[in-house]
Scaffold this active site. Structure first.
Site, PDB file in Angstrom:
ATOM      1  N   HIS A  87     115.248  36.358 -44.639  1.00 19.71           N
ATOM      2  CA  HIS A  87     116.140  35.458 -43.921  1.00 19.71           C
ATOM      3  C   HIS A  87     117.077  34.813 -44.936  1.00 19.71           C
ATOM      4  O   HIS A  87     116.753  34.751 -46.134  1.00 19.71           O
ATOM      5  CB  HIS A  87     115.329  34.393 -43.183  1.00 19.71           C
TER       6      HIS A  87
ATOM      7  N   GLN B 117     123.071  31.651 -34.397  1.00 17.72           N
ATOM      8  CA  GLN B 117     123.331  33.087 -34.456  1.00 17.72           C
ATOM      9  C   GLN B 117     122.926  33.797 -33.180  1.00 17.72           C
ATOM     10  O   GLN B 117     123.344  34.946 -32.947  1.00 17.72           O
ATOM     11  CB  GLN B 117     122.580  33.708 -35.633  1.00 17.72           C
TER      12      GLN B 117
ATOM     13  N   CYS C 284     122.126  36.137 -39.846  1.00 10.46           N
ATOM     14  CA  CYS C 284     121.896  34.963 -40.700  1.00 10.46           C
ATOM     15  C   CYS C 284     122.674  35.069 -42.003  1.00 10.46           C
ATOM     16  O   CYS C 284     123.158  34.068 -42.538  1.00 10.46           O
ATOM     17  CB  CYS C 284     120.410  34.791 -40.969  1.00 10.46           C
TER      18      CYS C 284
END
Length: 380
Positions: free
Chosen positions: A323, A172, A179
């Site tokens: 995340h 990324q 993410c």
């Protein structure tokens, strides 16, 4: 004798560095001027050689000597902490050099975790929209993870990589907290491969970053809302047509869709239900990746413990999530250690070719909250 040993060590270090320099392995290093190695002892010079080899391996360069000196100091501090953690031996996994060894943990979190959103923002936005369908129903006779019953209805292990349904880990980048888009795309690629029996297509994360109005582009988002956007927009296109740039464009481009979704499904917040879902296809999950050891994860089954800067913490990650990763399988080691296989979006030089093994059957909602908000796409 001590002085003689130090002198010999320094001489060997200088010889090693001269040989590396002659081979072109040490960029921007002037041994003659002493501008960079001034004041370093033999151990420091050896670390400097490692730093330059790391720079070469990861294509790293710095615009000024001051910045290079600063990054070397961080690299050295991180490597000393990594070596101390591995020597301590209480963790169930190993640390090592990654693309992030020249970053402080605060810098790393700002670049790669939560897309720049604060902990408060992540908590207050995690509810997301109402999703289609209901939670995945529990298998007949199954109970929550604390049950002592055997999970006879499920395979003992699943690895969708071995079945050719998972694309290699992607990156990324440091400037875009996407993410959520990478995890959503990873599960759509795999779902399409499982549905068709063909190799998984490489789909466009950038299309989600630019076009998905439910999420915040490089500022973060959720796989469920990404799936919702794909449903409403009519599909998602090839990465070849809409390649990843690492930043959000003001213009959303339209291409013929390659993969369409019928709906998406949330999974009940326990590891048994997550196992049932992963046995069908890879699943996007939210996790807490605040642990400083995760920045330097190299291989092994991560169990949530961390030895860093001389302090051992048995539960270093929290349950609130910041995340997003894709769970692509599960299994157990010969010693009985149960694990999840997760695909991350930090490139193939982090972890085990971009993947991480996470301890399974931990808290009720999974290690680092990984089972608390899981979902997967359903291909049209």
């Amino acid at each position: 004798m001590a002085a003689m040993r130090l002198s010999s060590s320094r001489a060997l270090a200088l010889l090693s560095l001269l040989l590396l320099a002659a081979a072109g392995s040490i960029p921007s290093l002037s041994l003659a001027s002493g501008a960079f190695d001034h004041g370093l002892d033999g151990e420091g010079l050896l670390m400097l050689g490692r730093f330059h080899r790391w720079m070469t391996a990861h294509g790293r360069s710095y615009s000024t000597m001051e910045e290079k000196l600063h990054r070397f100091g961080i690299y050295r501090s991180n490597m000393e902490a990594i070596e101390a953690a591995n020597k301590d031996g209480r963790m169930s996994y190993q640390l090592g050099e990654t693309p992030f060894t020249d970053l402080t943990h605060e810098e790393f979190k700002a670049m790669y975790v939560s897309g720049g959103l604060s902990e408060e923002e992540m908590i207050t936005t995690r509810a997301g929209p109402v999703h289609e369908g209901g939670d995945l129903p529990p298998a007949a006779g199954e109970e929550p993870p604390h049950s002592t019953k055997n999970l006879t209805a499920l395979p003992a292990s699943v690895d969708w990589r071995m079945m050719g349904a998972v694309t290699p880990a992607k990156d990324q980048g440091s400037s875009c907290g996407a993410c959520w888009a990478f995890a959503a795309v990873a599960t759509m690629e795999s779902a399409q491969a499982i549905r068709t029996g063909l190799a998984p297509p490489l789909l466009s994360e950038q299309q989600l970053v630019d076009c998905d109005g439910y999420d915040q582009g490089c500022r973060g988002g959720w796989p469920s809302t990404a799936f919702q956007w794909v449903i409403q927009s009519g599909g998602i296109t090839w990465a070849l047509y809409y390649p990843y740039t690492g930043w959000k464009s003001d213009q959303c481009r339209r291409f013929n869709p390659l993969v369409r979704l019928r709906s998406y499904q949330f999974v009940s917040s326990d590891e048994v239900s997550l196992m049932q879902a992963v046995a069908q296809q890879p699943v996007a999950v939210t996790v807490n990746f605040n642990d400083p050891c995760l920045q330097h994860y190299y291989y092994g089954v991560y169990d949530g413990s961390c030895f860093w800067s001389g302090v051992y913490v048995s539960r270093s990650c929290q349950m609130w999530t910041n995340h997003v990763i894709a769970i692509v399988g599960y299994g157990a080691k010969p010693d009985g250690t149960k694990y999840w296989i997760a695909k991350n979006s930090w490139g193939q030089n982090w972890g085990e070719n971009g993947f991480i093994y996470l301890h399974r059957r931990s808290p009720a909602t999974g290690l680092c909250g990984l089972a608390s908000q899981a979902c997967y796409p359903i291909i049209l």
